[in-house]
Design an enzyme around this catalytic site. Structure first.
Site, PDB file in Angstrom:
ATOM      1  N   GLU A  47       0.862  -1.199   0.000  1.00  0.00           N
ATOM      2  CA  GLU A  47       0.000   0.000   0.000  1.00  0.00           C
ATOM      3  C   GLU A  47       0.898   1.249   0.000  1.00  0.00           C
ATOM      4  O   GLU A  47       1.966   1.252   0.616  1.00  0.00           O
ATOM      5  CB  GLU A  47      -0.826  -0.028   1.294  1.00  0.00           C
ATOM      6  CG  GLU A  47      -1.693   1.185   1.563  1.00  0.00           C
ATOM      7  CD  GLU A  47      -2.221   1.222   3.009  1.00  0.00           C
ATOM      8  OE1 GLU A  47      -1.493   0.778   3.938  1.00  0.00           O
ATOM      9  OE2 GLU A  47      -3.359   1.682   3.203  1.00  0.00           O
ATOM     10  N   LYS A 122      -9.711   1.602  -1.505  1.00  0.00           N
ATOM     11  CA  LYS A 122      -9.872   1.079  -0.141  1.00  0.00           C
ATOM     12  C   LYS A 122     -11.224   1.468   0.450  1.00  0.00           C
ATOM     13  O   LYS A 122     -11.549   2.662   0.543  1.00  0.00           O
ATOM     14  CB  LYS A 122      -8.737   1.625   0.728  1.00  0.00           C
ATOM     15  CG  LYS A 122      -8.648   1.057   2.130  1.00  0.00           C
ATOM     16  CD  LYS A 122      -7.377   1.596   2.802  1.00  0.00           C
ATOM     17  CE  LYS A 122      -7.112   1.003   4.157  1.00  0.00           C
ATOM     18  NZ  LYS A 122      -5.793   1.465   4.677  1.00  0.00           N
ATOM     19  N   CYS A 171      -4.624  -3.002   2.880  1.00  0.00           N
ATOM     20  CA  CYS A 171      -4.316  -2.901   4.315  1.00  0.00           C
ATOM     21  C   CYS A 171      -5.464  -3.354   5.218  1.00  0.00           C
ATOM     22  O   CYS A 171      -5.801  -4.535   5.265  1.00  0.00           O
ATOM     23  CB  CYS A 171      -3.858  -1.480   4.632  1.00  0.00           C
ATOM     24  SG  CYS A 171      -3.056  -1.327   6.247  1.00  0.00           S
TER      25      CYS A 171
END
Lengths: 323, 323
Positions: A47, A122, A171
């Protein structure tokens, strides 16, 4: 006949704020070359791979802009894309995306021909909008990013990878079984994940240390890979970055949840594994044959509720409490 | 001030078909006494604890009836309920429930006063309705049981247990993150699970052995406990039962997903742990603060779909495949 794909985790050590983009790109190209030299066809970077993890700071608007990529690829990252295409290696990479004024914590997967195969933004932004007063470390992703608006879009890899169904997370998403299941429901065979995870509790808790946080990271990937019968490659930016610790523990996990390779350092480190995509089949056809065994009529709370709602207390408890 | 509850896993060795109910009850009472002697306030027995795991066989309708309990408690199990009440120990127990002609794979949790606190009927029935021709082992739960119709109902434990929010699953349910999340969304602090899990793949696969199956069992409980910030007690009926192997691996798991106690035998074995229910708080308030971090608008597929649906193939893939 097995469907073998050679994948690599390209764990990165820290990117200090003072590091030049040229230096960071050079390290990434070196990792790509090392992985390609070991036969890797698909390399997974972390990331926010091109910068330091800037959401740990309260920044001025002008400072923030420099961390975002207005297009991908762009001249600042072109050297990585070029080297990958030359070597016919695909890659996953995370970056801060500026898209018509909106800002996302994004990842893309690029095919061996340099074409972008898939994009993900995300969904599960951790942290807070405002800094927590008095806390040494902050986690301000909710301040700097918009929530991902693409859902969980699985996509196909190319024929030379044996047509795998791929998914991406970024993540914190890896801790959310809903995200994995949305991909599992699209039949994914390989999940690609990059992360920057603090070696302390970034939410201000006091009971988590580096070992526990690394355990959590690996555990979540193992179990969700198993429960969705998919391979997973989960890759850290690790080490002491601008004074804040980041866990390592990058790993390649099979559809049984078994770790087949795991990083041992907190620096730049390459793991390569030959994975058989057909190893997903037993899980998908037997234990996790969703069509045969799922019971969505009982799962309504997952979409009808956001936060937890305690069950009604029995009268006896109420009476006792109010007594 | 910590909210300490003393819990026990009462793993059982096999119940052979020829064993009398009296003998099985005597073993369960001995396990209960041993746990109570170590201070346990709540004892968890396995799924279908009073009988052999009969769904491994194709039985005649008349034979099946004998495995089902027409009421709970009933004279055949009363001795266990009486001993537990005498010692002020609560318990979870699994049994085959006959309810006005319908049949469920059920568990109940009984409080220290002998009152039933909660009931659960297994939602995720594994196996098949018809035997798989040629397979040595069968898994016919879908033949003998109706699907659970109670959803995932969390419930409160009594004040002397510090008012915990409790949930129950039965066996295969523990592998389904949807089930855990439905309880997590009710704020559960302790999940109780009983299981009978084959030491081979009960679905007819060939790549799983006893060690891998035990790993899967523990992994699923660890990660789902972590992702829902809850304690869990997961308890096997284990060993060679009527010629079929059952895994052991009963365990007590904390809200970090750490195994705090695990069985080492395939026989009757008691594990006791003092658990602090407030250890769930960090997870519920920080990382898994659902109200702050869940994004249900992206989870629709979990309830809108049952089976997996592959993403649309890109045109190039279609052309290649049809070429």
């Amino acid at each position: 006949m097995p469907r073998i794909l050679h994948v690599a985790a390209a764990q990165m050590g820290p990117n200090q704020r003072a590091d030049s983009r040229t230096d960071i790109l050079a390290r990434m190209i070196e990792l790509l070359d090392e992985a390609a030299g070991q036969g890797a066809q698909l390399v997974v970077f972390p990331e926010l791979a091109f910068t330091t993890f800037f959401p740990r700071w309260l920044l001025q608007p002008g400072e923030v802009d420099g961390y975002f990529e207005p297009a991908m690829p762009n001249p600042q990252v072109a050297a990585l894309f070029e080297r990958a295409r030359e070597r016919r290696v695909g890659f996953y990479v995370g970056f801060a995306e500026l898209a018509e004024g909106r800002r996302f914590n994004t990842s893309i997967t690029v095919g061996p021909d340099g074409r972008t195969l898939g994009k993900y933004r995300k969904v599960h932004l951790p942290g807070s909008v405002e800094p927590r007063p008095g806390d040494r470390f902050q986690q301000l992703e909710k301040r700097y990013f918009d929530y991902g608006d693409l859902g969980f879009p699985a996509f196909w890899g190319p024929a030379e990878w044996h047509d795998p169904v791929l998914g991406m997370l970024v993540c914190n998403d890896r801790r959310w079984p809903e995200a994995w299941r949305c991909y599992g429901l699209q039949g994914i065979e390989l999940m690609l994940i990059g992360y920057n995870s603090a070696a302390y509790d970034p939410n201000g808790g006091t009971s988590e240390n580096e070992a526990l946080r690394t355990f959590h990271s690996t555990l979540a990937v193992q179990a969700n890979a198993y429960m969705n019968a998919t391979w997973a490659v989960s890759v850290a930016k690790a080490g002491n970055e601008d004074g804040s610790g980041l866990i390592g523990g990058s790993c390649i996990v099979d559809p049984n949840g078994t770790v087949v390779a795991q990083a041992t350092t907190l620096g730049d480190e390459v793991l390569v594994a030959a994975i058989d995509l057909d190893a997903c089949r037993q899980g998908k056809e037997k234990m996790f044959n969703f069509a045969a065994h799922r019971r969505p009529q009982h799962y309504r709370a997952i979409v009808d509720q956001i936060g937890a709602v305690l069950p009604p207390r029995p009268a006896t408890t109420d009476e006792r409490r109010s007594a």
